[in-house]
Design a protein around this motif. Structure first.
Motif, short mmCIF file in Angstrom:
data_model
loop_
_atom_site.label_atom_id
_atom_site.label_comp_id
_atom_site.label_asym_id
_atom_site.label_seq_id
_atom_site.Cartn_x
_atom_site.Cartn_y
_atom_site.Cartn_z
N ARG A 72 -1.95 -20.22 12.84
CA ARG A 72 -3.69 -19.90 13.47
C ARG A 72 -3.55 -19.36 11.45
NH1 ARG A 72 -3.02 -17.17 17.56
NH2 ARG A 72 -3.75 -15.25 17.43
N ALA A 73 -5.32 -20.17 11.01
CA ALA A 73 -5.47 -18.96 9.43
C ALA A 73 -6.04 -18.36 9.45
CB ALA A 73 -6.59 -20.95 9.04
N GLU A 74 -5.23 -17.01 10.07
CA GLU A 74 -5.60 -15.72 9.43
C GLU A 74 -5.26 -15.00 9.52
OE1 GLU A 74 -8.27 -16.79 14.62
OE2 GLU A 74 -6.82 -14.39 13.92
N ILE A 75 -5.35 -13.87 8.67
CA ILE A 75 -4.32 -13.47 7.96
C ILE A 75 -5.85 -11.45 7.59
CG2 ILE A 75 -2.54 -14.26 7.12
CD1 ILE A 75 -4.78 -14.44 3.93
N SER A 76 -4.71 -10.72 7.26
CA SER A 76 -5.28 -9.38 7.45
C SER A 76 -4.57 -8.68 6.44
CB SER A 76 -6.36 -9.32 8.67
OG SER A 76 -5.33 -9.21 9.77
N ALA A 77 -5.00 -8.04 6.09
CA ALA A 77 -4.20 -6.12 5.33
C ALA A 77 -3.59 -5.58 6.70
CB ALA A 77 -5.08 -5.95 4.42
N GLY A 78 -2.36 -5.87 6.96
CA GLY A 78 -1.84 -3.86 7.74
C GLY A 78 -1.87 -2.86 7.09
N ILE A 79 -1.54 -2.27 8.20
CA ILE A 79 -1.62 -0.72 7.26
C ILE A 79 -0.46 -0.19 6.46
CG2 ILE A 79 -2.47 0.58 9.08
CD1 ILE A 79 0.47 1.48 9.38
N GLU A 80 0.12 -1.41 5.43
CA GLU A 80 0.93 -1.04 4.67
C GLU A 80 0.86 -2.10 3.57
OE1 GLU A 80 5.49 -1.40 6.15
OE2 GLU A 80 5.15 0.45 7.65
N SER A 81 -0.47 -2.44 3.66
CA SER A 81 -1.07 -3.63 2.58
C SER A 81 -1.92 -3.35 2.30
CB SER A 81 -0.44 -4.83 3.66
OG SER A 81 0.91 -5.46 3.80
N ALA A 138 0.55 -1.37 -0.23
CA ALA A 138 -0.04 0.15 0.19
C ALA A 138 0.81 0.99 -0.15
CB ALA A 138 -0.98 0.27 1.32
N ILE A 139 2.32 1.24 0.01
CA ILE A 139 2.93 2.12 -0.04
C ILE A 139 4.14 2.48 -0.74
CG2 ILE A 139 3.01 3.07 2.67
CD1 ILE A 139 5.50 1.06 2.87
N ALA A 140 4.87 3.53 -1.44
CA ALA A 140 5.56 3.37 -1.71
C ALA A 140 7.04 3.11 -1.41
CB ALA A 140 6.28 4.90 -2.77
N PRO A 141 8.39 2.18 -2.06
CA PRO A 141 7.94 2.19 -3.49
C PRO A 141 7.29 0.62 -3.68
CG PRO A 141 10.53 1.69 -2.03
CD PRO A 141 9.19 1.97 -1.46
N ARG A 142 6.94 0.76 -5.47
CA ARG A 142 5.75 -0.20 -5.72
C ARG A 142 5.12 -0.73 -5.07
NH1 ARG A 142 7.57 -2.08 -10.51
NH2 ARG A 142 7.89 -4.16 -9.60
N GLU A 143 4.24 0.34 -4.89
CA GLU A 143 2.52 0.90 -4.60
C GLU A 143 1.74 -0.52 -5.58
OE1 GLU A 143 1.16 3.83 -3.61
OE2 GLU A 143 -1.17 2.99 -3.65
N GLY A 144 1.19 -1.81 -4.94
CA GLY A 144 -0.42 -2.24 -5.83
C GLY A 144 0.79 -4.07 -6.18
N PHE A 145 1.82 -3.39 -5.67
CA PHE A 145 2.57 -4.74 -6.46
C PHE A 145 3.14 -5.87 -4.49
CE2 PHE A 145 3.70 -2.39 -9.37
CZ PHE A 145 4.06 -3.28 -10.64
N LEU A 185 12.25 13.01 21.55
CA LEU A 185 11.87 10.96 21.32
C LEU A 185 10.11 11.31 21.37
CD1 LEU A 185 13.65 8.95 23.24
CD2 LEU A 185 13.57 8.95 20.98
N ARG A 186 10.11 11.27 20.06
CA ARG A 186 8.63 10.83 19.96
C ARG A 186 7.53 9.46 18.76
NH1 ARG A 186 6.25 12.59 15.70
NH2 ARG A 186 6.95 15.07 14.12
N ILE A 187 6.65 9.46 18.70
CA ILE A 187 6.59 8.37 17.99
C ILE A 187 5.76 8.82 17.06
CG2 ILE A 187 4.61 6.47 17.70
CD1 ILE A 187 4.77 5.71 20.49
N PRO A 188 6.03 8.87 15.72
CA PRO A 188 5.79 9.70 14.09
C PRO A 188 4.44 8.63 13.75
CG PRO A 188 7.89 8.66 14.13
CD PRO A 188 7.74 8.48 14.85
N GLN A 189 4.08 9.66 13.27
CA GLN A 189 2.17 9.08 13.10
C GLN A 189 2.47 8.40 12.03
OE1 GLN A 189 -0.12 12.10 10.66
NE2 GLN A 189 -1.90 10.40 10.72
N GLY A 190 1.73 6.31 12.10
CA GLY A 190 1.88 5.51 11.63
C GLY A 190 3.05 4.80 11.82
N ARG A 206 10.81 7.49 17.79
CA ARG A 206 11.79 8.61 17.26
C ARG A 206 12.64 9.10 17.45
NH1 ARG A 206 12.44 2.58 14.70
NH2 ARG A 206 10.41 1.89 13.92
N HIS A 207 14.02 9.64 17.62
CA HIS A 207 14.73 10.94 17.15
C HIS A 207 13.87 11.62 15.88
CE1 HIS A 207 16.98 8.61 19.98
NE2 HIS A 207 16.81 9.26 20.24
#
Ligand code: ZN
Ligand code: ZN
Lengths: 184, 184
Positions: A121-130, A57-64, B13-18, B23-24
């Motif tokens: 276990r058979a559980e998967i789900s997209a994280g925020i980077e997917s 869901a993120i650069a580089p190569r978003e969508g791949f 030191l703080r937690i960046p968004q996402g 992190r520094h």
């Protein structure tokens, strides 16, 4: 790097005494700032005969598509880091089965370590980077839509190695050989 | 880390968004400064049935014996880095035979990768970080004077693995399990 992270002074590139390479040295406090390669850790993660892939869901190569992988954090082992990426990017809980490969990519200052893991276990789900995640048999892998050459390489290594014992070791993008000398 | 290496501003030191970890982050330009583990590379380097060891001329553990090893530099592969250390610390030219082990030492933010290497000629000499160098048969190894627990571990792994195919993987100094809860 322009400023010293310790005192805020300007840094300059020079070879410290007893060293052989230029380093960022602080002109104010003298601190030497070493810059070293980064480690990427990841896993070919199985559920039965299927391989876990995530669509970026993120650069580089978003969508791949990629296997779960990312930068190793301070305070974790490479195996723990690989399992963290499996959970963060694909929502899967897994266990490490074995070391699969060490890839060197000196041109981008990276060393990548890949494990073979097995979902508990058979559980998967997209994280925020997917964008999405899926479990693919070998023939279902979207070969034309893989994010990086290393993803294709590690899948091929998995195929070659998952029944054997040898750990793959690849050197990607090695420096080109020196130009042949010109005739005078 | 107190100052931004890019603009010289103060970092906090703080937690960046996402993100999920502190992190520094620069208060001036916003740059996030990630801190990642360092890689150490080294080699169990052989001449016939003898193992190349160097006695350290520098802290820590000055005067104790080690295999050639050191921090990986930007722009080199782990194998090239291991061979560089063999030459710098012990004056030996060698070739990589195989990957031997991956050691995780999360508590000091290190990953160590060791190769089995073979000297290509019978020349050794102490580099500036070594007091002396030597080629030892198994029974001659100065077990009581080794510099680090990892040196003993990799020698034992070599003994166990140099005829086999499995790559050793060790997790050193794992975080201790949480203290048992106190009864109220
Ligand atoms: Zn400074
Ligand atoms: Zn800044």
């Amino acid at each position: 790097m322009d400023y010293c992270s310790s005192c805020g002074g300007r840094v300059t590139l020079r070879i410290p005494q007893g060293d052989s390479r230029p380093r960022h040295v602080c002109t104010q406090c003298g601190m030497i700032h070493y810059q070293n390669p980064n480690m990427v850790v990841g896993a070919v993660c199985m559920w039965e005969d299927r391989i876990l892939l995530a669509r970026r869901a993120i650069a580089p190569r978003e969508g791949f598509w990629t296997i779960p992988a990312g930068f190793l954090e301070n305070g974790e082992s490479t195996a723990d880091g690989a399992l963290r990426e499996v959970f963060e990017e694909a929502g899967a809980r897994a266990e490490i089965e074995r070391l699969l490969a060490v890839y060197d990519i000196p041109e981008i200052h990276q060393v990548q370590i890949f494990y073979l893991a097995r979902m508990t276990r058979a559980e998967i789900s997209a994280g925020i980077e997917s964008l999405e995640v899926g479990l693919f048999t070998w023939d279902e892998i979207p070969w034309g839509e893989l994010a990086f050459p290393t993803v294709k390489a590690i899948l091929k290594d998995w195929q070659r190695l998952h029944q054997g014992d040898a750990v793959s070791r690849r050197d990607f993008w090695r420096p080109r050989p020196p130009e042949p000398e010109r005739k005078p």
